[in-house]
Enzyme design. Structure first.
Site, PDB file in Angstrom:
ATOM      1  CG  HIS A  37      38.864  42.940  39.910  1.00  0.00           C
ATOM      2  ND1 HIS A  37      38.495  43.339  39.216  1.00  0.00           N
ATOM      3  CD2 HIS A  37      39.976  43.636  40.038  1.00  0.00           C
ATOM      4  CE1 HIS A  37      38.910  44.126  38.127  1.00  0.00           C
ATOM      5  NE2 HIS A  37      40.331  43.580  38.641  1.00  0.00           N
ATOM      6  CD  GLU A 150      48.303  31.484  40.488  1.00  0.00           C
ATOM      7  OE1 GLU A 150      48.052  31.354  39.494  1.00  0.00           O
ATOM      8  OE2 GLU A 150      48.697  31.001  41.507  1.00  0.00           O
ATOM      9  CB  SER A 188      37.779  45.612  33.583  1.00  0.00           C
ATOM     10  OG  SER A 188      38.381  45.137  35.009  1.00  0.00           O
TER      11      SER A 188
END
Ligand code: PAF
Length: 286
Positions: A37, A150, A188
């Site tokens: 992120h 991606e 995550s």
């Protein structure tokens, strides 16, 4: 670093910031931020004066109630991580009732054939949920650019299609996969893995790399069989699907064509009890 919970105050703040040729870069996330992120946010920071990161675990894109419940929620840690990048990143962390105006349901989009492949096939309704929340978020934030990894390559293609359907004036920017040292794509959901299984998951990327190497001289059918047989030997990993598909149509290839570009897609359950799911594409071209 301001955090907004409601759309009206976020919009008022953004309006006060938007001057001259300032552009707004937007990184939509479901939180539990990791380096992948942060790489998206770094790209947004390098290309825009104003950067908004949304942190919202979107209920309409989950088909599995357990997965939704167990999805990590770590807002203060996320804010602290963003602060290490830049002090002025704007965080939007709405609650579901407000964002959805009290009606937490998905719209139905006609994304075309790409939505019927892979994630569309295995997680019915998922892309309608993703489309719905992004349409809402784009309407509120009104970004010039929005950044997507991606890792979820099919999602990236779906988002491009969404924009062509809704005509929202935002440019979609795809960013490369960010990997752990072991080669496992940052996600995550990796946080939910035991150390043992996280280590075992390195096998996924190793397999993809071998596929990429062997793609030069083996057929897609041979590679499919090889991947299946390799995963059969792995106790900690349960292969959900492996496909080599055309990067534009996302259709599984039957035969290789010169000048076409392909990508290998894989989804694996690790520790099936906790329903961890990983999609790790890699590029293959002839
Ligand atoms: O990729 C994600 O984290 C989510 O699907 C997204 C794009 C933030 C929509 O909820």
């Amino acid at each position: 670093m301001p955090t907004f919970k409601d759309a009206t105050s976020l919009q008022a703040f953004l309006n006060s910031q938007r001057t001259g040729n300032n552009t707004v870069g937007f990184v939509p996330t479901m939180g539990a931020l990791h380096k992948g992120h942060l790489a998206l946010v770094t790209s947004a920071l390098s290309q825009n004066e104003i950067v908004v990161v949304s942190i919202f675990v979107n209920p309409t894109q989950f088909g599995n109630a357990g997965d939704l419940k167990n999805y990590p929620r770590t807002l203060s840690k996320d804010e602290a991580l963003l602060k290490t990048l830049h002090n002025d990143i704007i965080v939007f962390a709405p609650n579901a009732e407000d964002l959805y105006n009290g009606n937490i349901t998905s719209n139905s989009y006609n994304f075309g054939a790409i939505a019927n492949e892979m994630e569309g096939k295995y997680r019915q309704g998922h892309f309608n949920g993703v489309g719905t929340v992004l349409e809402l978020l784009f309407d509120i934030v009104k970004p010039d650019y929005a950044y997507f990894g991606e890792k979820d390559f099919q999602q990236l293609q779906i988002v491009r299609k969404l924009i062509s359907l809704t005509k929202q004036p935002v440019t979609i920017v795809g960013c490369p996969i960010y990997r752990e040292n072991s080669g496992l794509a940052m996600s995550s959901r990796n946080e939910r893995l035991s150390k043992e299984c996280r280590d075992a998951s390195a096998f996924i990327y190793k397999t993809l790399q071998k596929v990429k190497e062997d793609f030069k001289y083996k057929s897609a059918r041979q590679l499919n069989e090889w991947v299946k047989s390799e995963f059969d030997k792995q106790e900690a990993l349960e292969l959900e699907y492996f496909e080599i598909a055309n990067i534009d149509t996302l259709k599984t290839i039957k035969r290789k064509h010169k000048n076409n570009k392909y990508r290998a897609f894989i989804a694996v359950f690790v520790e099936a009890v906790s329903y961890t799911h990983l999609t790790l594409p890699t590029i293959c071209s002839v």
